[in-house]
Scaffold this motif. Structure first.
Motif, PDB file in Angstrom:
ATOM      1  N   HIS A   1       0.845  -1.196   0.000  1.00 49.54           N
ATOM      2  CA  HIS A   1       0.000   0.000   0.000  1.00 49.54           C
ATOM      3  C   HIS A   1       0.877   1.241   0.000  1.00 49.54           C
ATOM      4  CE1 HIS A   1      -3.584   2.458   0.808  1.00 49.54           C
ATOM      5  NE2 HIS A   1      -4.284   1.386   0.520  1.00 49.54           N
TER       6      HIS A   1
ATOM      7  N   HIS B   1     -10.216   5.039   6.827  1.00 55.19           N
ATOM      8  CA  HIS B   1      -8.925   4.815   6.166  1.00 55.19           C
ATOM      9  C   HIS B   1      -8.236   6.162   6.006  1.00 55.19           C
ATOM     10  CE1 HIS B   1      -5.907   3.598   3.231  1.00 55.19           C
ATOM     11  NE2 HIS B   1      -6.180   2.352   3.561  1.00 55.19           N
TER      12      HIS B   1
ATOM     13  N   HIS C   1      -8.109   6.481   1.755  1.00 57.86           N
ATOM     14  CA  HIS C   1      -9.355   6.264   1.006  1.00 57.86           C
ATOM     15  C   HIS C   1     -10.558   6.742   1.830  1.00 57.86           C
ATOM     16  CE1 HIS C   1      -6.788   4.026  -1.638  1.00 57.86           C
ATOM     17  NE2 HIS C   1      -6.549   3.109  -0.728  1.00 57.86           N
TER      18      HIS C   1
ATOM     19  N   ASP D   1     -12.812   2.669   0.220  1.00 62.27           N
ATOM     20  CA  ASP D   1     -11.647   1.849  -0.139  1.00 62.27           C
ATOM     21  C   ASP D   1     -11.994   1.032  -1.382  1.00 62.27           C
ATOM     22  OD1 ASP D   1      -9.623  -0.196  -0.222  1.00 62.27           O
ATOM     23  OD2 ASP D   1      -9.197   0.228   1.886  1.00 62.27           O
TER      24      ASP D   1
ATOM     25  N   THR E   1     -12.713  -2.862  -1.124  1.00 66.34           N
ATOM     26  CA  THR E   1     -13.844  -3.448  -0.394  1.00 66.34           C
ATOM     27  C   THR E   1     -14.932  -4.011  -1.309  1.00 66.34           C
ATOM     28  OG1 THR E   1     -13.396  -2.060   1.530  1.00 66.34           O
ATOM     29  CG2 THR E   1     -15.606  -2.987   1.336  1.00 66.34           C
TER      30      THR E   1
ATOM     31  N   ASN F   1     -12.817  -0.321   5.389  1.00 71.81           N
ATOM     32  CA  ASN F   1     -11.492  -0.384   4.775  1.00 71.81           C
ATOM     33  C   ASN F   1     -11.115  -1.783   4.303  1.00 71.81           C
ATOM     34  OD1 ASN F   1     -10.118  -1.752   7.033  1.00 71.81           O
ATOM     35  ND2 ASN F   1     -10.306   0.210   8.106  1.00 71.81           N
TER      36      ASN F   1
END
Length: 256
Positions: free
Chosen positions: A57, A144, A147, A151, A154, A192
């Motif tokens: 990430h 998050h 995001h 997200d 998801t 998230n």
């Protein structure tokens, strides 16, 4: 779990070279070793998706820790990977375990037959969030730092779980929490990716105490990629110098 002699290696009661190598994916083998059950194709697909979702990430603390450790000890690739993995805690990666455990505990406390429609799940989710709020605890899997509007992992993972016939009560409760939590918390937060991964792993039968292990398994691949990039385009020294040259020294307040 496994054993070997001069001629053969056996793992999970199978001949490693004749029955596993080239026939079983790494994700399938990891699931099999942890649960002692061979996953079906749907479970394998969900697990593969989770591992991809959690691999990397960007410049998270785990990636930075690995790169800076590699700067200090380029002769110890394993040390750099270990440094990154050790940072998998309640804010990064550990949310996978925290969310899966939270959902599992809520379902066990409920005890009854699982709801049959969204209204039933929403009612259970509302009670779950209210209980959590009353206990002054956070609901894991909500929010998050990047995001903030949703997200992207998801909905994709939920869709894969549905398509693979692996959508179960943990994901159902997690989605319901996403629909109703603002009624209790007073604001809307995204579900998230780390949280949805925990729910998905629990639904395919990964034991709750092992959930963080699969998040770390995924991040290990991501750290390998980070360190390969560190070899090609190093930034570790820049990170170190930026912190060192821009830190402001503050005298400690000493007791006389």
């Amino acid at each position: 779990m496994g054993t070997s002699d001069a001629d053969r290696i056996r793992l999970l009661g199978r001949d490693l070279t004749a029955e596993l190598m080239g026939q079983v994916s790494f994700a399938e083998l990891a699931y099999w070793m942890v649960t002692l059950r061979r996953p079906n194709p749907g479970q394998t697909r969900v697990l593969e998706a989770v591992l991809v979702a959690l691999a990397d990430h960007g410049f998270t603390p785990t990636a930075i820790a690995a790169r800076v450790t590699y700067l200090s000890a380029p002769d110890s690739l394993q040390g750099a990977i270990a440094a990154g993995l050790l940072g998998g805690g309640s804010r990064f990666l550990g949310v996978t375990e925290d969310c899966g455990s939270y959902l599992h505990e809520a379902l066990e406390a409920y005890g009854g037959p699982v709801p049959s429609d969204d209204a039933g799940w929403d009612a259970l989710a509302l009670e779950t969030v209210r209980t959590t709020r009353a206990a002054k605890r956070f609901v894991p899997g909500l929010g998050h730092p990047v995001h903030k509007q949703g997200d992207p992992r998801t909905p994709v993972l939920v869709g894969i779980a549905r398509d693979a016939d692996c959508y179960g009560p943990h994901l159902a409760l997690f989605e319901a929490i996403g629909r109703v939590h603002d009624q209790v918390l007073g604001r809307q937060l995204p579900l998230n990716g780390a949280g949805v991964c925990g729910a998905a792993l629990a639904d395919i039968g990964i034991p709750v105490p092992m959930l963080r292990g699969f998040a770390l398994l995924a991040r290990c691949a991501g750290l390998l990629g980070q360190l390969a990039e560190e070899q090609r385009r190093p930034i570790g020294m820049d990170v170190y110098l930026t912190v060192d040259r821009n830190a402001t020294y503050v005298e400690p307040e000493l007791d006389n």
